[in-house]
Scaffold this active site. Structure first.
Site, PDB file in Angstrom:
ATOM      1  N   ASP A  97       0.886  -1.115   0.122  1.00 43.14           N
ATOM      2  CA  ASP A  97      -0.031  -0.058  -0.176  1.00 43.14           C
ATOM      3  C   ASP A  97       1.076   1.311  -0.021  1.00 43.14           C
ATOM      4  OD1 ASP A  97      -2.110   1.933   0.494  1.00 43.14           O
ATOM      5  OD2 ASP A  97      -3.359   0.146   1.198  1.00 43.14           O
ATOM      6  N   HIS A 150       2.339   1.122  -3.239  1.00 42.81           N
ATOM      7  CA  HIS A 150       1.476   2.559  -3.885  1.00 42.81           C
ATOM      8  C   HIS A 150       2.136   3.802  -3.793  1.00 42.81           C
ATOM      9  CE1 HIS A 150      -2.668   0.312  -3.476  1.00 42.81           C
ATOM     10  NE2 HIS A 150      -1.794  -0.483  -4.124  1.00 42.81           N
TER      11      HIS A 150
END
Ligand SMILES: *[C@@H]1O[C@H](CO)[C@@H](O)[C@H](O)[C@H]1NC(C)=O
Ligand SMILES: *[C@@H]1O[C@H](CO)[C@@H](O)[C@H](O)[C@H]1NC(C)=O
Length: 374
Positions: free
Chosen positions: A210, A232
């Site tokens: 993430d 991410h």
């Protein structure tokens, strides 16, 4: 920012000077038996219960049983040093499982591990469902220097930065959730979630699924010389109602995409946010590669990537300067998407060099973007 660096160096030196006496007499003097102890050892949950009089804390290897959390709340200016790993058994306790809450701390993990045994929880659902996962795993409160530790296998979000009262420098820290790549079981494994001001993250490494760094609120924040892989990328936001981020420099970082590498650099503002803003964000000389959806995404339509933007949380003064930020995206990805409902100012993107994929989409509202290739 030489003045901040100088301040931090002086603060760190002061912390060392206070916390490591040459002998007990300099600390104890003629005080009674309730006077400060120079050094305290933490080797169990019980031994961490009251560290308020400790100016030096040594953490030896130990396991935290289920049902327990730990807070390191030592005397102001304390040194806190690890000589072994802290391992957390699977627990139903809410996070944070480990909190540092010491003013002007000098925490050095000695390259040991804080092990969350995340693999015992991971089910691909993160904090959206499935097995309850304590989060965040580790919390930094107080202020000072936090360095040289590996946070391994966090159940969900790894490190929350909520420092107050002074500057925080976070350096040489590794968040390693790479084991969560297997079967896509690791999810919501953010590296650093920052809601604090005067924070520098330097020379850190995050391997996860993430956001590598997510800055949710605060001012005077530097993310530099760090490496992110698998996740991410580096984000400002998501910005919710009432939250302000200003004065962020993101410099000389490397973001390597991969299976979960949807994004490189993002500013994400909730579509419904009001009384909120993002201003003065500088990207300098970063290297972004292997991104599968958006190399650079600046959006006010979150949780959509590129949808109907809100207007209640303006974005101003975003720049790519001070050295080229190279962004290389995969064949079906966008290089740059700007999705603004309320953006303003002249945005100097001359330092942005983005290549590959399907090109860009720019809807910049009143912001005027100049320079750059994308
Ligand atoms: C200093 O105090 C600690 C804790 O009371 C004790 O264990 C240690 O032996 C003392 N060291 C010296 C040099 O007196
Ligand atoms: C913690 O220890 C200090 C002295 O070492 C003492 O004054 C204080 O009362 C203790 N606090 C608790 C909650 O036990």
């Amino acid at each position: 920012m030489p003045s901040l660096t100088t301040f931090l160096e002086l603060a760190a030196l002061a912390a060392v000077a206070v916390a490591i006496p040459t002998d007990n007499s300099t600390i104890l003097g003629s005080r009674t038996e309730t006077a400060k102890r120079a050094t305290c050892t933490v080797n169990s949950v019980a031994s961490a219960a009251n560290l308020s009089a400790c100016t030096a804390v040594i953490i030896t290897a130990f396991t935290v049983p289920a049902g327990n959390t730990i807070t390191i709340a030592a005397a102001s200016g304390a040194t806190v040093t690890m000589t072994g790993d802290i391992t957390f058994a699977k627990t139903t306790s809410a996070g944070p499982l480990l909190t540092f809450n010491t003013p002007n701390i000098l925490f050095n993990g000695g390259d040991h591990k804080i092990n969350g045994n995340g693999q015992l929880y991971w089910d691909g659902q993160g904090t959206n469902g499935g097995v309850a996962k304590p989060h965040p795993f580790v919390k930094f409160k107080g202020f000072g220097t936090f360095e040289d530790v590996t946070v391994l296998n966090s159940p969900a979000q790894a490190i929350s930065v909520g420092t107050t009262g002074g500057a925080a420098i976070i350096q040489g820290i590794t968040v390693d959730n790479s084991a969560g790549d297997a079967g896509a079981l690791g999810h919501n494994t953010d590296g650093f979630d920052i809601s604090a001001s005067s924070v520098t993250v330097s020379k850190c490494t995050v391997k996860n699924q993430d956001d590598c760094v997510a800055i949710n609120s605060g001012s005077t924040i530097v993310i530099e010389d760090s490496t992110c892989s698998g996740g991410h990328g580096i984000s400002i936001g998501s910005i919710a109602t009432g939250k302000t981020v200003s004065g962020v420099t993101i410099a000389r970082n490397t973001v390597i995409g991969g299976a979960s590498g949807l994004y490189g650099l993002r500013i994400k503002v909730d579509a419904d946010a009001t009384d909120a803003s993002v201003s003065n964000v500088k990207y300098e000389a970063n290297t972004i590669s292997g991104i599968t959806e958006y190399g650079v995404l600046i959006t006010q339509s979150y949780p959509d990537n590129d949808g109907t933007p809100g207007t209640g949380a303006p974005i101003s003064a975003v720049s790519f300067t001070g050295g080229t930020t190279n962004v290389a995206v995969g064949s079906s990805a966008h290089t740059l998407v700007v999705d603004c409902g309320a953006c303003s100012g002249t945005w100097d993107f001359s330092g942005l060099h983005a290549t590959g994929g399907v090109g860009h989409i720019i809807a910049s509202n009143k912001a005027v973007i100049s320079g750059g290739t994308y």
